[in-house]
Design a protein around this motif. Structure first.
Motif, PDB file in Angstrom:
ATOM      1  N   PHE A 109       0.830  -1.342   0.179  1.00 19.24           N
ATOM      2  CA  PHE A 109       0.140   0.057  -0.042  1.00 19.24           C
ATOM      3  C   PHE A 109       0.896   1.298   0.068  1.00 19.24           C
ATOM      4  CE2 PHE A 109      -3.154  -2.942   2.094  1.00 19.24           C
ATOM      5  CZ  PHE A 109      -3.989  -2.879   0.985  1.00 19.24           C
TER       6      PHE A 109
ATOM      7  N   PRO B 272      -0.839  -4.714  -4.581  1.00 21.04           N
ATOM      8  CA  PRO B 272      -1.265  -5.509  -3.227  1.00 21.04           C
ATOM      9  C   PRO B 272      -1.947  -6.709  -3.612  1.00 21.04           C
ATOM     10  CG  PRO B 272      -1.859  -3.466  -2.903  1.00 21.04           C
ATOM     11  CD  PRO B 272      -1.313  -3.312  -4.272  1.00 21.04           C
TER      12      PRO B 272
ATOM     13  N   VAL C  46      -0.731 -11.542   0.322  1.00 23.36           N
ATOM     14  CA  VAL C  46      -0.532 -11.188   1.390  1.00 23.36           C
ATOM     15  C   VAL C  46      -1.904 -11.141   2.213  1.00 23.36           C
ATOM     16  CG1 VAL C  46       1.542  -9.999   1.163  1.00 23.36           C
ATOM     17  CG2 VAL C  46      -0.469  -8.720   1.319  1.00 23.36           C
TER      18      VAL C  46
ATOM     19  N   PHE D 207      -7.199  -5.922   9.494  1.00 25.78           N
ATOM     20  CA  PHE D 207      -6.958  -4.193   9.727  1.00 25.78           C
ATOM     21  C   PHE D 207      -7.375  -3.960  11.119  1.00 25.78           C
ATOM     22  CE2 PHE D 207      -7.342  -5.070   5.364  1.00 25.78           C
ATOM     23  CZ  PHE D 207      -6.273  -4.097   4.856  1.00 25.78           C
TER      24      PHE D 207
ATOM     25  N   ALA E 211     -12.282  -3.976   9.179  1.00 26.84           N
ATOM     26  CA  ALA E 211     -12.570  -3.788   7.506  1.00 26.84           C
ATOM     27  C   ALA E 211     -13.372  -4.855   7.036  1.00 26.84           C
ATOM     28  CB  ALA E 211     -11.655  -3.664   6.771  1.00 26.84           C
TER      29      ALA E 211
ATOM     30  N   PHE F 274     -16.675  -6.671   5.330  1.00 28.42           N
ATOM     31  CA  PHE F 274     -17.602  -6.049   4.232  1.00 28.42           C
ATOM     32  C   PHE F 274     -18.935  -6.304   4.933  1.00 28.42           C
ATOM     33  CE2 PHE F 274     -14.148  -8.102   1.536  1.00 28.42           C
ATOM     34  CZ  PHE F 274     -13.405  -6.813   1.381  1.00 28.42           C
TER      35      PHE F 274
ATOM     36  N   PHE G 123     -14.378 -14.433   0.026  1.00 30.48           N
ATOM     37  CA  PHE G 123     -14.201 -13.168  -0.672  1.00 30.48           C
ATOM     38  C   PHE G 123     -12.751 -13.229  -1.701  1.00 30.48           C
ATOM     39  CE2 PHE G 123     -13.268  -8.864  -2.005  1.00 30.48           C
ATOM     40  CZ  PHE G 123     -14.490  -8.311  -2.464  1.00 30.48           C
TER      41      PHE G 123
ATOM     42  N   ARG H  32     -10.627 -14.572   7.329  1.00 26.81           N
ATOM     43  CA  ARG H  32     -10.822 -14.003   5.800  1.00 26.81           C
ATOM     44  C   ARG H  32      -9.393 -13.992   5.302  1.00 26.81           C
ATOM     45  NH1 ARG H  32     -13.290  -8.219   4.588  1.00 26.81           N
ATOM     46  NH2 ARG H  32     -11.298  -7.582   5.670  1.00 26.81           N
TER      47      ARG H  32
ATOM     48  N   LEU I  98     -11.549  -1.110   3.908  1.00 27.20           N
ATOM     49  CA  LEU I  98     -12.368  -1.711   3.217  1.00 27.20           C
ATOM     50  C   LEU I  98     -11.604  -1.997   1.725  1.00 27.20           C
ATOM     51  CD1 LEU I  98     -16.164  -1.046   4.264  1.00 27.20           C
ATOM     52  CD2 LEU I  98     -14.343  -3.082   4.585  1.00 27.20           C
TER      53      LEU I  98
ATOM     54  N   GLU J 299      -8.554  -1.476   0.878  1.00 29.70           N
ATOM     55  CA  GLU J 299      -7.271  -2.207   1.097  1.00 29.70           C
ATOM     56  C   GLU J 299      -7.501  -3.757   1.638  1.00 29.70           C
ATOM     57  OE1 GLU J 299      -5.343   0.150   4.078  1.00 29.70           O
ATOM     58  OE2 GLU J 299      -4.920   1.754   2.617  1.00 29.70           O
ATOM     59  N   ALA J 300      -8.443  -3.874   2.308  1.00 30.03           N
ATOM     60  CA  ALA J 300      -8.900  -5.401   2.464  1.00 30.03           C
ATOM     61  C   ALA J 300      -9.011  -6.128   1.244  1.00 30.03           C
ATOM     62  CB  ALA J 300     -10.099  -5.496   3.501  1.00 30.03           C
ATOM     63  N   GLY J 301      -9.953  -5.275   0.319  1.00 28.65           N
ATOM     64  CA  GLY J 301     -10.242  -5.811  -0.996  1.00 28.65           C
ATOM     65  C   GLY J 301      -9.007  -6.192  -1.898  1.00 28.65           C
TER      66      GLY J 301
ATOM     67  N   SER K 146      -5.809  -6.535  -0.594  1.00 31.24           N
ATOM     68  CA  SER K 146      -5.083  -7.670  -0.073  1.00 31.24           C
ATOM     69  C   SER K 146      -5.711  -9.089  -0.452  1.00 31.24           C
ATOM     70  CB  SER K 146      -4.734  -7.494   1.416  1.00 31.24           C
ATOM     71  OG  SER K 146      -5.938  -7.814   2.115  1.00 31.24           O
TER      72      SER K 146
END
Lengths: 346, 544
Positions: A53, A77, A82, A86, A90, A92, A103, A149, B441, B443-445, B447
């Motif tokens: 990031f 990313p 990886v 968070f 985070a 969904f 996901f 997740r 969110l 960034e989660a996607g 990664s």
């Protein structure tokens, strides 16, 4: 053993401000590493650089020997494999727990996906909550979903950004141990970021202490506590006080509390003035001791009292005393030094 | 997050295409307009500026009080009829300002029902009494505020509903009463949304042509129209437009900076709202406060329009009227979809690259909204006609075929104009929705293996359902109501409801404007109702 993560001489800057400065980190397969430091030390930035990031301006980052970051080039990313947990999880909000878990498994066959999701649900004990939405879960459950997740696509490395910061303090250590067990059971290499040393001790095999963007020491919790590399680490990890002393020869230092024997780890010059790290458990309360100190403060810790003592010279040290020895503030008590490790700074 | 992708060039390209009409108009600033500009500056320019400023001030105050007040009452308090007002307060959105201007002129003029009633009760005759003149500056302020307050209401309401109740509760436990809490916590928290709504309303005010023209007030828009068509001086009109753009630019900078300084994300944990119960006088006051904008912004004009429609119903033909409706709805739906897609690309592009080139691109793309539709139409016509001419010439010289008009005078030109003009509506809504999605969110996607486009499609799109629908319907209703650009750009023989209503009103046949106006209003109603419901539902986005 092969290195899963290798961060070499990495610097990260926001504009003209350098927030990470030539840091090295290496993690072998299956180990849990931790970046520990006060807030604003650059630890989260470094983690985000590993995730892809943040671009780096110096050094390299390798994941399983694949170059993923160098100055001017950052592998996206989504191509790094990886997993990231968070700080705010985070999750969904528009997807169920099971959908959140699957996901990252878009490329898997429907059957493999189902098997993996079921397996993870069981691993984190959320099989019953599979069809629920994140907002219906407690904080601890949300965190386990976030962890599962991130683990689902079998990432090369798991990154955790202050994963327990929103948890109750009593829960943190217990959760940290639970998460450690889960990570070990999945045999994943992980890198954790935290400002809480107890959390770091509970979870990590290897800990790096960062301050102002620089890595001060990399080692086990034991090493950080008993053999701090510099004043910052000594001060940041555990409790203690620095006491002035004079080096007699390379194995002895004279202090106000008496002579300290031990191998001199820092090649100090005989005759020079140094500061010696005195941990609370190095100072023993002994009524027979000729050394007297006045109690400035005391804190009840259940089994023990932690006293802050003032010596003749005005220097302060900490002392742990079993709690059935009650002394009042202002009282003078006898103490003596019993240090196993000698840590001294010039 | 620095990503090499096509988002940045895509947003810049879209922005350049959308900015074309405005750039063309601005290009004329460099063309000397001669004595016309001197003449304008020494005679009417002062009036244009002061009238426009007074309009903005009046409409700003009116929409703020009406919009924020009703949003707070309906979202945070409990009183009889609250559920009804919650959606009914949106109804005036279906009314274009120029149409309620027609209805109030009909209602309040000497021969209208109000004065007639007054005379029959008091026995006064002509010139025996003073009666407020609706065709005046305060009248125009009233007309515009009555139909524009829903912009503020909508966005303020969404902001109040998404506020964490914990924060409000904290304020209460710190000893602040409900009123203090409103002014010290809820209002500042909702400020970005309120400012966004207000800037929308003020842009509409600056762009209004139908109302001020009908009321005979000289503002920038009527001035531009007069200079362009009356004096036939394009450069001078473009210079007036450029000056108007300075006003708009101030609004945009204000809106952007206030939003940048206050990037609030809604809280993750949602509780059901506990509304403050109002009793007795307070409840009556609340009902009264919510009834006023509804009654005067919708019910009264709707009754007048229905009455007119009934009086002309016998001599009306159905088939041409259905064509009018189909034309209007089709155009509005097409433009709304197009605007939504572009708004998503631009809004998400800015989230990915919140730096100068993209930032400027997005800001430029939303400028069109404040430019009078007429000016955009001119800015569209000039380059399109030039393009048609070039193609035609080349085709004739190469293949000996004449292609004629390819773009100008087609629906494509009209659609393009609508998108340029109304993109900001979609963009503001989409961006404030995207702003509420926490960056982690995305960034989660990422990664978990999603590309930026994947994040947009799989995370933002489902989470933004409410905002997307809102954006779609806002543009839809706006296009339906749009008048001057349609007047100028419609293909030959292609009529819309708005054009029909305008023509009738300008011919002093107010009753004949009734059916088309009523149809615009009715068509606008359906999306407004759906809009209100979807907003209530998007609060529970988790349960499908």
């Amino acid at each position: 053993m092969s290195k899963v993560l290798e961060v070499q001489q990495v610097s990260v800057a926001f504009g003209s401000q350098r927030v990470v400065h030539e840091v090295d980190v290496a993690l072998e397969a299956g180990t849990i590493g931790c970046l520990l430091g006060p807030s604003g030390c650059g630890k989260t930035t470094l983690l985000r650089a590993v995730a892809g990031f943040e671009p780096i301006i110096n050094g390299t980052i390798h994941l399983e020997e694949q170059l993923v970051s160098r100055p001017g080039w950052t592998l996206a990313p989504e191509q790094r494999r990886v997993g990231m947990v968070f700080q705010d999880f985070a999750l969904f909000p528009h997807l169920t727990v099971a959908k959140n878990l699957s996901f990252g498994l878009r490329d898997w066959t429907a059957k493999a996906r189902q098997v993996r999701v079921d397996e993870l649900l069981e691993l984190v004990g959320l099989t019953a909550a599979a069809k629920q939405y994140p907002h219906q879960l407690s904080g601890g459950m949300q965190q386990r979903v976030a962890l599962a997740r991130a683990l689902a696509p079998r990432p090369r490395i798991l990154l955790l950004d202050e994963p327990f910061s929103s948890m109750d303090a009593e829960l943190r250590e217990q959760l940290a141990r639970e998460v450690r067990d889960l990570i070990k059971r999945e045999q994943v290499t992980a890198l954790l970021v935290t400002h809480d040393q107890l959390e770091a001790f509970a979870m990590a095999d290897q800990i790096g202490v960062l301050a102002a963007g620089k890595m001060h020491q990399w080692g086990s919790g034991f090493e950080l506590y008993h053999e701090p590399a510099d004043r910052f680490v000594a001060d940041f990890i555990g409790q203690g006080a620095l006491l002035a002393g004079r080096v007699l020869d390379h194995a002895q230092i004279e202090t106000e509390l008496g002579l300290i024997d031990g191998v001199n780890p820092h090649h100090l010059q005989p005759g020079s003035q140094v500061e010696v790290l005195i941990r609370p458990d190095d100072v023993i309360h002994d009524d027979a001791s000729p050394q007297q100190a006045m109690i400035l403060e005391r804190a009840f810790r259940g089994a023990e009292y932690l006293y802050t003592l003032k010596l003749e010279s005005g220097a302060k040290v900490l002392c742990l005393v079993q709690s059935h020895h009650q002394h009042a503030i202002g009282e003078r008590i006898g103490v003596r030094l019993e240090a196993d490790h000698l840590v001294a700074f010039a | 997050m620095r990503v090499r992708s096509w988002w940045s060039p895509a947003t810049v390209t879209i922005a350049l295409i959308l900015a074309l009409p405005v750039l063309v108009v601005f290009g004329f600033v460099l063309v000397p307009s001669g004595e016309v500009w001197q003449h304008l500056a020494s005679t009417v320019l002062g009036d244009y500026i002061s009238n426009s400023l007074w309009l903005m001030f009046g409409v700003g105050v009116g929409t703020l009080i009406g919009g924020v007040g009703t949003a707070w009452l309906t979202s945070m308090c409990r009183f009889p009829g609250r559920g009804f007002f919650e959606w009914a307060l949106l109804l005036p959105m279906a009314m274009p300002a120029y149409i309620i201007a027609y209805t109030y002129t009909g209602l309040l003029d000497f021969a209208g029902p109000v004065q007639t009633f007054l005379r029959s009760v008091t026995g006064w005759g002509f010139q025996d009494y003073w009666f407020p003149e609706i065709r005046s500056l305060p009248g125009a302020v009233l007309m515009l505020a009555l139909v524009l307050y829903p912009y503020v209401y909508l966005l303020a309401r969404a902001a109040f509903l998404s506020q964490s109740l914990c924060v409000l509760d904290v304020s209460r436990t710190l000893g602040n009463g409900p009123w203090r809490t409103f002014f010290t916590v809820a209002l500042p928290l909702a400020r970005p949304a309120i400012v966004a709504g207000l800037s929308l309303a003020l842009m509409e005010t600056l762009a209004d042509y139908g109302t001020v023209h009908y009321f005979g007030i000289t503002t920038f828009t009527t001035g531009i129209f007069r200079t362009w068509f009356g004096l036939g001086n394009a450069p001078a009109a473009a210079q007036l437009a450029a000056l108007l753009m300075v006003f708009v630019f101030v609004l945009i900078v204000l809106e952007r900076s206030s939003r940048r300084h206050a990037r609030y994300h809604s809280s993750q944990r949602e509780q059901s709202i506990r509304r403050l119960p109002l009793h007795g006088a307070a409840a009556v006051a609340a009902v009264g406060f919510c009834s006023l904008p509804l009654a005067f912004g919708f019910i009264l004009p709707a009754l007048q329009l229905s009455w007119w429609s009934m009086t002309v119903a016998e001599r009306m033909q159905l088939a041409p009227f259905v064509t009018l409706i189909v034309n209007s709805l089709g155009l509005a739906a097409g433009a709304a979809l197009l605007a939504l897609v572009l708004a998503l690309i631009l809004g998400y592009g800015r989230r990915l690259h919140p730096q100068p080139p993209v930032n400027w691109a997005v800001n430029i793309s939303s400028l069109g909204y404040a430019v009078p539709g007429l000016v955009i139409a001119v800015g569209v016509l000039i380059p399109f006609a030039w393009f048609d001419q070039q193609v035609d010439q080349w085709m004739r010289s190469t293949f000996n075929i004449s292609t004629g008009l390819l773009l100008s005078g087609t629906l494509a030109a009209l659609l393009f104009t609508y998108v340029v003009r109304f993109l900001a509506v979609a963009l503001q809504t989409v961006e404030s929705g995207i702003g509420r999605i926490r960056p982690s969110l995305d960034e989660a996607g990422r990664s978990l293996g999603l590309t930026p486009r994947g994040v947009l499609w799989r995370i933002h799109r489902p989470m933004l359902r409410g905002s997307l629908l809102t954006a779609l319907l806002l543009v839809f209703v706006d296009v339906l109501k749009e008048l001057p650009a349609t007047l100028m750009l419609r293909p030959f023989d292609f009529n819309t409801l708005a054009v029909r209503a305008y023509e009738a009103a300008m011919d002093e046949r107010l009753a004949d404007a009734g059916p088309a106006s009523l149809a615009i209003m009715l068509a606008g109603l359906l999306p407004v109702i759906v809009l209100s419901r979807s907003i209530t539902r998007s609060r529970h986005v988790q349960s499908p």
